[in-house]
Motif scaffolding. Structure first.
Motif, short mmCIF file in Angstrom:
data_model
loop_
_atom_site.label_atom_id
_atom_site.label_comp_id
_atom_site.label_asym_id
_atom_site.label_seq_id
_atom_site.Cartn_x
_atom_site.Cartn_y
_atom_site.Cartn_z
N GLU A 45 -28.27 -11.45 5.80
CA GLU A 45 -29.16 -11.15 4.69
C GLU A 45 -29.91 -9.84 4.93
OE1 GLU A 45 -30.75 -11.75 0.90
OE2 GLU A 45 -29.01 -12.61 1.90
N ARG B 67 -23.15 -13.26 -4.19
CA ARG B 67 -24.53 -13.75 -4.24
C ARG B 67 -24.64 -15.26 -4.41
NH1 ARG B 67 -27.25 -8.69 -7.52
NH2 ARG B 67 -26.83 -7.18 -5.87
N SER C 206 -22.27 -8.68 -6.22
CA SER C 206 -22.68 -9.75 -7.14
C SER C 206 -21.84 -11.01 -7.01
CB SER C 206 -22.61 -9.25 -8.59
OG SER C 206 -23.54 -8.23 -8.79
N GLN D 31 -29.98 -15.48 -11.06
CA GLN D 31 -30.25 -14.47 -10.04
C GLN D 31 -31.08 -13.32 -10.58
OE1 GLN D 31 -26.71 -13.37 -7.80
NE2 GLN D 31 -25.73 -15.18 -8.61
N LEU E 154 -25.61 -6.72 -1.54
CA LEU E 154 -24.58 -7.75 -1.50
C LEU E 154 -23.84 -7.74 -2.84
CD1 LEU E 154 -23.48 -10.15 0.23
CD2 LEU E 154 -25.04 -11.61 -1.07
N CYS F 2 -30.75 -4.97 -3.28
CA CYS F 2 -29.78 -5.84 -2.63
C CYS F 2 -28.38 -5.24 -2.79
CB CYS F 2 -29.82 -7.23 -3.23
SG CYS F 2 -28.63 -8.36 -2.47
N ARG G 54 -24.09 -16.82 -1.03
CA ARG G 54 -25.22 -16.63 -0.12
C ARG G 54 -26.36 -17.56 -0.49
NH1 ARG G 54 -26.42 -12.12 2.86
NH2 ARG G 54 -24.18 -12.23 3.22
N CYS H 199 -27.89 -6.66 3.96
CA CYS H 199 -27.71 -6.29 2.55
C CYS H 199 -29.04 -6.13 1.81
CB CYS H 199 -26.81 -7.29 1.82
SG CYS H 199 -27.50 -8.93 1.70
N CYS H 200 -30.07 -6.75 2.32
CA CYS H 200 -31.41 -6.67 1.72
C CYS H 200 -32.38 -6.21 2.81
CB CYS H 200 -31.83 -8.01 1.14
SG CYS H 200 -30.82 -8.55 -0.25
N VAL I 76 -33.07 -11.22 -8.11
CA VAL I 76 -32.41 -10.43 -7.06
C VAL I 76 -32.61 -8.96 -7.39
CG1 VAL I 76 -30.23 -9.90 -5.91
CG2 VAL I 76 -30.72 -12.25 -6.64
#
Length: 110
Positions: free
Chosen positions: A65, A20, A17, A6, A15, A13, A23, A68-69, A9
């Motif tokens: 998504e 992740r 950890s 990751q 979300l 973001c 997702r 969070c992003c 990432v």
């Protein structure tokens, strides 16, 4: 790219950890089961054509998504018997889009 890699990432973001990998697995599943075509429209724009039966899953996943992003913009539309999913990012996040495109390409060949 494995689901546990990751490094791409971004800090933007939010979300947690621990969530992740889950997702990423959801995206991988969508790619493996519903992705029919991928087109890179520009460095910051990607288009996926999905099986239209995946609309509910795709909407749910992209909504979560986006929450969070926030740098992602996802646009879904019915298009010639498929579901068109356009993904856009600001130029600062092209590497994230590149990584997502690689995951999608791997799903197409799986």
């Amino acid at each position: 790219m494995s689901s546990d890699n990751q490094a791409w990432v971004p800090e933007a973001c939010t979300l947690p950890s621990v969530q992740r990998p889950l997702r990423l697995a959801e995206f991988d599943d969508l790619f493996a089961t519903a992705l029919r075509e991928q087109q890179r429209l520009s460095p910051t724009d990607l288009r996926w054509r999905l099986d239209s039966a995946a609309e509910t899953t795709a909407r749910d996943l992209t909504d979560r998504e986006s929450s969070c992003c926030s740098f992602f913009t996802f646009t879904l539309a019915a298009d010639a018997g498929t579901l068109r999913l356009d993904v856009q990012v600001p130029a600062a996040y092209v590497d994230v889009l590149d990584a997502l495109a690689q995951r999608a390409a791997a799903g197409l060949t799986a």
